[in-house]
Design a protein around this motif. Sequence first.
Motif, PDB file in Angstrom:
ATOM      1  N   ALA A  23      58.649 -36.754 -18.233  1.00 45.15           N
ATOM      2  CA  ALA A  23      59.758 -35.858 -18.580  1.00 45.15           C
ATOM      3  C   ALA A  23      59.603 -35.353 -20.017  1.00 45.15           C
ATOM      4  CB  ALA A  23      61.089 -36.598 -18.402  1.00 45.15           C
ATOM      5  N   ALA A  24      59.298 -36.257 -20.932  1.00 44.40           N
ATOM      6  CA  ALA A  24      59.155 -35.864 -22.343  1.00 44.40           C
ATOM      7  C   ALA A  24      57.958 -34.932 -22.535  1.00 44.40           C
ATOM      8  CB  ALA A  24      59.004 -37.107 -23.219  1.00 44.40           C
ATOM      9  N   ALA A  25      56.863 -35.218 -21.840  1.00 41.03           N
ATOM     10  CA  ALA A  25      55.671 -34.370 -21.972  1.00 41.03           C
ATOM     11  C   ALA A  25      55.948 -32.980 -21.407  1.00 41.03           C
ATOM     12  CB  ALA A  25      54.472 -35.015 -21.263  1.00 41.03           C
ATOM     13  N   ALA A  26      56.678 -32.918 -20.298  1.00 39.87           N
ATOM     14  CA  ALA A  26      57.007 -31.626 -19.692  1.00 39.87           C
ATOM     15  C   ALA A  26      57.931 -30.833 -20.607  1.00 39.87           C
ATOM     16  CB  ALA A  26      57.670 -31.847 -18.338  1.00 39.87           C
ATOM     17  N   ALA A  27      58.901 -31.524 -21.209  1.00 41.20           N
ATOM     18  CA  ALA A  27      59.831 -30.849 -22.127  1.00 41.20           C
ATOM     19  C   ALA A  27      59.074 -30.356 -23.365  1.00 41.20           C
ATOM     20  CB  ALA A  27      60.961 -31.792 -22.519  1.00 41.20           C
ATOM     21  N   ALA A  28      58.147 -31.174 -23.849  1.00 41.18           N
ATOM     22  CA  ALA A  28      57.342 -30.769 -25.011  1.00 41.18           C
ATOM     23  C   ALA A  28      56.475 -29.556 -24.681  1.00 41.18           C
ATOM     24  CB  ALA A  28      56.465 -31.930 -25.484  1.00 41.18           C
ATOM     25  N   ALA A  29      56.107 -29.429 -23.406  1.00 41.31           N
ATOM     26  CA  ALA A  29      55.280 -28.291 -22.968  1.00 41.31           C
ATOM     27  C   ALA A  29      56.139 -27.046 -22.714  1.00 41.31           C
ATOM     28  CB  ALA A  29      54.493 -28.672 -21.716  1.00 41.31           C
ATOM     29  N   GLY A  30      57.442 -27.164 -22.933  1.00 42.97           N
ATOM     30  CA  GLY A  30      58.312 -25.993 -22.845  1.00 42.97           C
ATOM     31  C   GLY A  30      59.058 -25.828 -21.532  1.00 42.97           C
ATOM     32  N   LEU A  31      58.908 -26.790 -20.612  1.00 50.31           N
ATOM     33  CA  LEU A  31      59.642 -26.680 -19.344  1.00 50.31           C
ATOM     34  C   LEU A  31      61.088 -27.143 -19.526  1.00 50.31           C
ATOM     35  CD1 LEU A  31      57.102 -28.045 -16.686  1.00 50.31           C
ATOM     36  CD2 LEU A  31      57.528 -25.670 -17.355  1.00 50.31           C
ATOM     37  N   LYS A  32      61.953 -26.627 -18.660  1.00 48.78           N
ATOM     38  CA  LYS A  32      63.344 -27.108 -18.624  1.00 48.78           C
ATOM     39  C   LYS A  32      63.349 -28.309 -17.684  1.00 48.78           C
ATOM     40  CE  LYS A  32      65.341 -23.764 -21.017  1.00 48.78           C
ATOM     41  NZ  LYS A  32      64.828 -24.040 -22.375  1.00 48.78           N
ATOM     42  N   VAL A  33      63.664 -29.468 -18.245  1.00 55.25           N
ATOM     43  CA  VAL A  33      63.488 -30.724 -17.519  1.00 55.25           C
ATOM     44  C   VAL A  33      64.820 -31.448 -17.328  1.00 55.25           C
ATOM     45  CG1 VAL A  33      62.286 -32.962 -17.536  1.00 55.25           C
ATOM     46  CG2 VAL A  33      61.192 -30.959 -18.555  1.00 55.25           C
ATOM     47  N   ALA A  34      64.976 -32.051 -16.164  1.00 51.31           N
ATOM     48  CA  ALA A  34      66.090 -32.963 -15.936  1.00 51.31           C
ATOM     49  C   ALA A  34      65.521 -34.274 -15.398  1.00 51.31           C
ATOM     50  CB  ALA A  34      67.085 -32.377 -14.939  1.00 51.31           C
ATOM     51  N   THR A  35      66.178 -35.366 -15.736  1.00 51.96           N
ATOM     52  CA  THR A  35      65.794 -36.669 -15.201  1.00 51.96           C
ATOM     53  C   THR A  35      66.943 -37.160 -14.309  1.00 51.96           C
ATOM     54  OG1 THR A  35      66.551 -37.536 -17.334  1.00 51.96           O
ATOM     55  CG2 THR A  35      64.176 -37.462 -16.974  1.00 51.96           C
ATOM     56  N   PHE A  36      66.571 -37.937 -13.313  1.00 54.53           N
ATOM     57  CA  PHE A  36      67.558 -38.455 -12.364  1.00 54.53           C
ATOM     58  C   PHE A  36      67.260 -39.937 -12.160  1.00 54.53           C
ATOM     59  CE2 PHE A  36      69.169 -38.017  -7.677  1.00 54.53           C
ATOM     60  CZ  PHE A  36      70.310 -38.730  -8.007  1.00 54.53           C
ATOM     61  N   ASP A  37      68.178 -40.771 -12.596  1.00 55.22           N
ATOM     62  CA  ASP A  37      68.003 -42.218 -12.512  1.00 55.22           C
ATOM     63  C   ASP A  37      68.713 -42.728 -11.260  1.00 55.22           C
ATOM     64  OD1 ASP A  37      67.593 -44.870 -12.989  1.00 55.22           O
ATOM     65  OD2 ASP A  37      68.627 -44.936 -14.933  1.00 55.22           O
ATOM     66  N   PRO A  56      63.384 -32.247 -27.767  1.00 55.18           N
ATOM     67  CA  PRO A  56      63.659 -31.262 -26.714  1.00 55.18           C
ATOM     68  C   PRO A  56      64.686 -31.795 -25.717  1.00 55.18           C
ATOM     69  CG  PRO A  56      61.299 -31.488 -27.064  1.00 55.18           C
ATOM     70  CD  PRO A  56      61.961 -32.525 -27.919  1.00 55.18           C
ATOM     71  N   THR A  57      65.615 -30.920 -25.351  1.00 52.22           N
ATOM     72  CA  THR A  57      66.716 -31.331 -24.480  1.00 52.22           C
ATOM     73  C   THR A  57      66.223 -31.672 -23.082  1.00 52.22           C
ATOM     74  OG1 THR A  57      68.087 -29.811 -25.689  1.00 52.22           O
ATOM     75  CG2 THR A  57      68.969 -30.596 -23.585  1.00 52.22           C
ATOM     76  N   ILE A  58      66.719 -32.782 -22.577  1.00 53.27           N
ATOM     77  CA  ILE A  58      66.488 -33.166 -21.180  1.00 53.27           C
ATOM     78  C   ILE A  58      67.874 -33.404 -20.577  1.00 53.27           C
ATOM     79  CG2 ILE A  58      65.544 -34.979 -19.668  1.00 53.27           C
ATOM     80  CD1 ILE A  58      63.295 -35.385 -21.719  1.00 53.27           C
ATOM     81  N   ASP A  59      68.150 -32.735 -19.456  1.00 51.29           N
ATOM     82  CA  ASP A  59      69.412 -33.007 -18.761  1.00 51.29           C
ATOM     83  C   ASP A  59      69.254 -34.312 -17.993  1.00 51.29           C
ATOM     84  OD1 ASP A  59      70.290 -30.668 -19.752  1.00 51.29           O
ATOM     85  OD2 ASP A  59      70.348 -29.581 -17.850  1.00 51.29           O
ATOM     86  N   HIS A  60      70.360 -35.004 -17.757  1.00 53.74           N
ATOM     87  CA  HIS A  60      70.226 -36.303 -17.081  1.00 53.74           C
ATOM     88  C   HIS A  60      71.326 -36.528 -16.053  1.00 53.74           C
ATOM     89  CE1 HIS A  60      68.790 -40.392 -16.585  1.00 53.74           C
ATOM     90  NE2 HIS A  60      70.035 -40.807 -16.636  1.00 53.74           N
ATOM     91  N   TYR A  61      70.930 -37.131 -14.964  1.00 53.15           N
ATOM     92  CA  TYR A  61      71.863 -37.465 -13.882  1.00 53.15           C
ATOM     93  C   TYR A  61      71.619 -38.909 -13.480  1.00 53.15           C
ATOM     94  CZ  TYR A  61      72.183 -32.446 -13.803  1.00 53.15           C
ATOM     95  OH  TYR A  61      72.373 -31.145 -14.182  1.00 53.15           O
ATOM     96  N   GLN A  62      72.664 -39.552 -12.974  1.00 57.23           N
ATOM     97  CA  GLN A  62      72.520 -40.938 -12.555  1.00 57.23           C
ATOM     98  C   GLN A  62      73.340 -41.181 -11.293  1.00 57.23           C
ATOM     99  OE1 GLN A  62      74.298 -43.809 -15.234  1.00 57.23           O
ATOM    100  NE2 GLN A  62      72.909 -45.430 -14.579  1.00 57.23           N
ATOM    101  N   GLU A  63      72.703 -41.736 -10.304  1.00 56.68           N
ATOM    102  CA  GLU A  63      73.411 -42.178  -9.094  1.00 56.68           C
ATOM    103  C   GLU A  63      72.530 -43.192  -8.369  1.00 56.68           C
ATOM    104  OE1 GLU A  63      74.795 -39.148  -6.325  1.00 56.68           O
ATOM    105  OE2 GLU A  63      76.319 -40.610  -5.731  1.00 56.68           O
ATOM    106  N   SER A  64      73.113 -44.332  -8.001  1.00 58.10           N
ATOM    107  CA  SER A  64      72.316 -45.369  -7.338  1.00 58.10           C
ATOM    108  C   SER A  64      71.736 -44.849  -6.039  1.00 58.10           C
ATOM    109  CB  SER A  64      73.189 -46.573  -7.018  1.00 58.10           C
ATOM    110  OG  SER A  64      73.527 -47.202  -8.210  1.00 58.10           O
ATOM    111  N   LEU A  65      70.519 -45.238  -5.760  1.00 62.14           N
ATOM    112  CA  LEU A  65      69.851 -44.806  -4.521  1.00 62.14           C
ATOM    113  C   LEU A  65      70.713 -45.115  -3.300  1.00 62.14           C
ATOM    114  CD1 LEU A  65      67.302 -43.550  -3.323  1.00 62.14           C
ATOM    115  CD2 LEU A  65      66.281 -45.815  -3.258  1.00 62.14           C
ATOM    116  N   ALA A  66      71.370 -46.278  -3.331  1.00 54.25           N
ATOM    117  CA  ALA A  66      72.199 -46.685  -2.194  1.00 54.25           C
ATOM    118  C   ALA A  66      73.354 -45.713  -1.946  1.00 54.25           C
ATOM    119  CB  ALA A  66      72.759 -48.086  -2.436  1.00 54.25           C
TER     120      ALA A  66
END
Length: 211
Positions: A23-37, A56-66
């Motif tokens: 995620a960090a490498a993609a954001a550093a490369a200029g992509l708009k990145v979101a992470t999902f935990d 670099p901004t990374i959007d983030h979401y969280q929801e248990s797989l279950a």
Amino acid sequence: MKILLILNGKGGVGKTTTARNMAAAAAAAGLKVATFDTDPQGTLTKWWQKRPEGAPTIDHYQESLADLEGPVEALEGIDLLVIDTPTAIEMAGIRPNAEKLIDQADLILTPLQATPEDLESVRGTLMLIRSRGKATTFVLNKVKPRVKEVTDARRGLAGGGEVAPVDLPDLAEVYRSFSAGLGVVEVAGAKSVEDFVALWQYVSGKLGFKS
Ligand SMILES: Nc1ncnc2c1ncn2[C@@H]1O[C@H](COP(=O)(O)OP(=O)(O)O)[C@@H](O)[C@H]1O
Ligand SMILES: [Mg+2]
């Protein structure tokens, strides 16, 4: 939006490490990145909360797989969604939701160590991925220099899927960058920057991003 899924039913193999660094490498490369935990332990979320101002901004979401309901929705303005997953995805309770993520993924990475334990236990994950008609790319992590097991692991894994051409070294800077809320590529002077950049470039090419 492309989905990069990080998957291995075994714990401690480097899923969260791979997720945050891609995620960090993609954001550093200029992509708009979101992470999902999707791991209820929330390690990726804790990392994201530590991200310093100015990174670099990374959007983030969280929801248990279950608790996942339905497919992952496309996020407006996001080029890449990196999904981190919990352990024991093969277990009955969460397997159907793991399958949904597998079905939606544009690329799956399976980090593991070049140890007999990891090589044996990755089989369950591989079978799960294959049962959905998908393939994974293995990433050898925590690799020690000049250890014969790495060559053996590459050979052993080749029959099960692609092995990323870059191994990730076992270095303190990798876990230190967690505490800083950074990816290794964002740490000035880190020894393994080239490795993480090279892994990102490989992943980026597989996802069809132009570099
Ligand atoms: N390449 C590496 N070098 C050093 N420590 C690592 C490396 N990869 C992972 N770690 C550490 O190993 C532990 C497990 O990694 P983690 O990414 O949390 O695994 P998982 O998400 O699969 O459970 C963490 O403490 C992490 O900081
Ligand atoms: Mg994790």
